[in-house]
Enzyme design. Structure first.
Site, PDB file in Angstrom:
ATOM      1  N   ASN A   9       0.878  -1.176   0.000  1.00 17.75           N
ATOM      2  CA  ASN A   9       0.000   0.000   0.000  1.00 17.75           C
ATOM      3  C   ASN A   9       0.915   1.225   0.000  1.00 17.75           C
ATOM      4  OD1 ASN A   9      -1.804   2.063   0.444  1.00 17.75           O
ATOM      5  ND2 ASN A   9      -2.718   1.179   2.285  1.00 17.75           N
ATOM      6  N   ARG A  93      -2.725  -2.168  -3.344  1.00 18.70           N
ATOM      7  CA  ARG A  93      -3.879  -1.275  -3.209  1.00 18.70           C
ATOM      8  C   ARG A  93      -3.720  -0.158  -4.233  1.00 18.70           C
ATOM      9  NH1 ARG A  93      -4.733   3.641   0.073  1.00 18.70           N
ATOM     10  NH2 ARG A  93      -6.971   3.990   0.266  1.00 18.70           N
ATOM     11  N   HIS A 182     -12.357   3.830  -0.092  1.00 18.64           N
ATOM     12  CA  HIS A 182     -12.344   2.910   1.056  1.00 18.64           C
ATOM     13  C   HIS A 182     -13.080   1.609   0.729  1.00 18.64           C
ATOM     14  CE1 HIS A 182     -11.965   6.726   3.727  1.00 18.64           C
ATOM     15  NE2 HIS A 182     -10.759   6.186   3.543  1.00 18.64           N
ATOM     16  N   HIS A 209     -16.789   4.159   8.133  1.00 18.03           N
ATOM     17  CA  HIS A 209     -15.325   4.001   8.144  1.00 18.03           C
ATOM     18  C   HIS A 209     -14.758   5.337   8.596  1.00 18.03           C
ATOM     19  CE1 HIS A 209     -11.396   2.543   6.406  1.00 18.03           C
ATOM     20  NE2 HIS A 209     -11.193   3.851   6.456  1.00 18.03           N
ATOM     21  N   LEU A 210     -14.457   5.441   9.884  1.00 20.19           N
ATOM     22  CA  LEU A 210     -14.065   6.717  10.475  1.00 20.19           C
ATOM     23  C   LEU A 210     -12.603   6.679  10.905  1.00 20.19           C
ATOM     24  CD1 LEU A 210     -17.197   7.270  12.764  1.00 20.19           C
ATOM     25  CD2 LEU A 210     -16.908   7.844  10.334  1.00 20.19           C
ATOM     26  N   ARG A 242      -8.846  17.050   5.805  1.00 22.83           N
ATOM     27  CA  ARG A 242      -9.660  17.319   4.619  1.00 22.83           C
ATOM     28  C   ARG A 242     -11.019  17.877   5.024  1.00 22.83           C
ATOM     29  NH1 ARG A 242      -9.093  11.538   1.826  1.00 22.83           N
ATOM     30  NH2 ARG A 242      -7.705  11.013   3.543  1.00 22.83           N
ATOM     31  N   ASP A 284      -5.809  14.972  15.182  1.00 18.70           N
ATOM     32  CA  ASP A 284      -5.955  13.716  15.909  1.00 18.70           C
ATOM     33  C   ASP A 284      -7.116  13.827  16.890  1.00 18.70           C
ATOM     34  OD1 ASP A 284      -5.635  11.544  17.791  1.00 18.70           O
ATOM     35  OD2 ASP A 284      -3.593  11.298  17.044  1.00 18.70           O
ATOM     36  N   MET A 285      -8.120  12.968  16.721  1.00 18.77           N
ATOM     37  CA  MET A 285      -9.302  13.015  17.578  1.00 18.77           C
ATOM     38  C   MET A 285      -8.942  12.846  19.048  1.00 18.77           C
ATOM     39  SD  MET A 285     -12.574  13.468  17.591  1.00 18.77           S
ATOM     40  CE  MET A 285     -13.263  13.094  15.969  1.00 18.77           C
ATOM     41  N   ARG A 286      -7.904  12.068  19.348  1.00 16.02           N
ATOM     42  CA  ARG A 286      -7.506  11.873  20.745  1.00 16.02           C
ATOM     43  C   ARG A 286      -7.045  13.180  21.373  1.00 16.02           C
ATOM     44  NH1 ARG A 286      -3.619   7.011  19.034  1.00 16.02           N
ATOM     45  NH2 ARG A 286      -3.283   8.628  17.450  1.00 16.02           N
ATOM     46  N   ILE A 330     -10.918   5.733  14.202  1.00 15.57           N
ATOM     47  CA  ILE A 330     -11.830   6.386  15.134  1.00 15.57           C
ATOM     48  C   ILE A 330     -13.015   5.478  15.426  1.00 15.57           C
ATOM     49  CG2 ILE A 330     -13.411   8.331  15.428  1.00 15.57           C
ATOM     50  CD1 ILE A 330     -11.469  10.035  13.782  1.00 15.57           C
ATOM     51  N   GLU A 383      -8.102  -4.178   5.518  1.00 13.59           N
ATOM     52  CA  GLU A 383      -7.939  -3.985   4.078  1.00 13.59           C
ATOM     53  C   GLU A 383      -6.818  -4.848   3.513  1.00 13.59           C
ATOM     54  OE1 GLU A 383      -8.888   0.680   3.483  1.00 13.59           O
ATOM     55  OE2 GLU A 383      -7.726   0.143   5.261  1.00 13.59           O
TER      56      GLU A 383
END
Length: 396
Positions: A9, A93, A182, A209-210, A242, A284-286, A330, A383
């Site tokens: 990939n 991929r 995805h 798909h988060l 994005r 980063d969500m964290r 996520i 994947e």
């Protein structure tokens, strides 16, 4: 001895790999890793099947920093560890298959020419998907290679859901339509869903798909009917950097009134927006969930609210919803986002089991109450395994 499957990939600055053995009914991973920091400061890392780190190396400063050298380095490392076994096939991929490729393809000169013709549809990704194919043709000339497309799963969408309301010729002659991405992740979820919930597998399922790149898809009997990403991987949900869905008039405004050129707008929309743009400090969500910043809270809420809106839209497109599946970085690991989404979907019949949602696990699991009208699951995606399966099937 069992044969091996190598999965590649490749991106603009990194190459991820997984090596599978084929002794069991389904391929089993032996090693996985990546070369990151290409063209700047390449670093190689790898883990074994038990997730133990077995390599963590910075390449010599005088070594080439390109894809070619990175692939040679990775192959040398792998060949020293595969005990004389041979690689039976290499699966790649490939981000974009356009309207030409709706299934995995054995690499031939004609296929490579076809991929090159698709570069205008994915200029940021397709060239980097093609480069490893060419390099590995030279390094392993007798090993078949297979292209596995991220767009292929979405070719089952009805034409109505693939079109933009532009003059019809733009779709037919220029390929300007909604492709979706995805797809390898969605195909994996569709492949394991029958083992988890027969009703969902045969019925109406929304998959979220988060991750740093995010999208959603509505499946009917395991086949895609509608997905949130469109002509590019920029559309739909907001992502790490994005912007997601945006009024095309904003782009015209950036050009005409702020005098931004195409490259500046591309950088803004792909690299400076999304969670990073809204929060002002992190993609980063964290980081955002651990921050007291009002803008971080805004970014988190905006993301969850976008997932809710898209879930409702997809449910309308597939005539209802039997199950909701969370997957990717996520989706699999962020209980806070799952809770926020599920609470806003209570009007649809979602009843979250908060204790089950709080459990951290790498196994598929149900996180909705037994009497919830809509079953909610967390299913880790894979994947790389999907690519290995497709590559083996293609040469079989």
């Amino acid at each position: 001895m069992s044969e091996l499957v190598l999965v590649i990939n490749a991106g603009s600055s990194s190459i991820k790999f997984s090596l599978f053995e084929t002794s069991a009914a389904d391929p089993i991973v032996l090693f996985k890793g990546q070369m990151e920091g290409l063209y700047v400061e390449p670093k190689f890392s790898a883990k074994d099947a038990a997730d133990n780190k077995v390599a963590n190396e910075t390449l010599p400063s005088d070594a080439p920093k390109n894809h070619d050298y990175a692939l040679r380095y990775m192959l040398n490392w792998l060949e020293s560890r595969i005990e004389g076994r041979s690689i039976a096939v290499i699966g790649h991929r490939v981000v974009h298959g356009g309207t030409t490729y709706s299934k995995p393809e054995l690499v031939t000169p004609e296929v490579i020419a076809g991929l090159e013709a698709l570069i205008p549809l994915a200029p940021l990704h397709e060239p980097h998907n093609i480069t490893p194919i060419r390099v590995l043709e030279e390094l392993l000339p007798n090993v078949p290679q297979v292209t596995c497309f991220d767009t292929a799963f979405h070719t089952t969408q009805p034409e109505l859901n693939q079109l933009f309301a532009l003059p019809y010729e733009f779709s037919q002659k220029e390929g300007i339509r909604r492709y979706g991405f995805h797809g390898l992740s969605y195909e994996y979820i569709a492949s394991v869903l029958p083992e988890i919930d027969t009703r969902a597998a045969e019925g109406r399922t929304v998959v979220a798909h988060l991750g740093n790149g995010s999208s959603m898809a509505g499946l009917l009997g395991g086949r895609c009917q509608l997905t949130t990403m469109g002509f590019t991987a920029l559309d739909g949900l907001p992502m790490g950097t994005r912007c997601g869905r945006i009024d095309a008039g904003v782009v015209l405004h950036l050009m005409n009134h702020l005098k931004m050129d195409a490259k500046q707008i591309e950088t803004l929309l792909y690299k400076e927006s999304g969670l990073l743009g809204l929060s002002g400090f992190s993609s980063d969500m964290r980081d955002l969930e651990n921050s007291d910043s009002p803008r971080a809270k805004l970014a988190v809420e905006y993301f969850a609210n976008s997932v809710v809106r898209e879930a409702a839209s997809l449910a309308a497109a597939i005539g209802g919803i039997d199950a909701l599946v969370f997957t990717a970085g996520i989706g699999e690991n962020d209980a806070h986002t799952r809770k926020a989404v599920c609470h806003q979907l209570r009007w649809l019949g979602v009843e979250l089991d908060e204790a089950a949602n709080a459990v951290r696990s790498s196994e598929p699991r149900r996180i909705s109450l037994a009497d919830s009208k809509i079953a909610v699951y967390v299913i880790p995606t894979n994947e790389e395994l999907m690519i290995a399966r497709q590559a083996l099937a293609c040469i079989a």
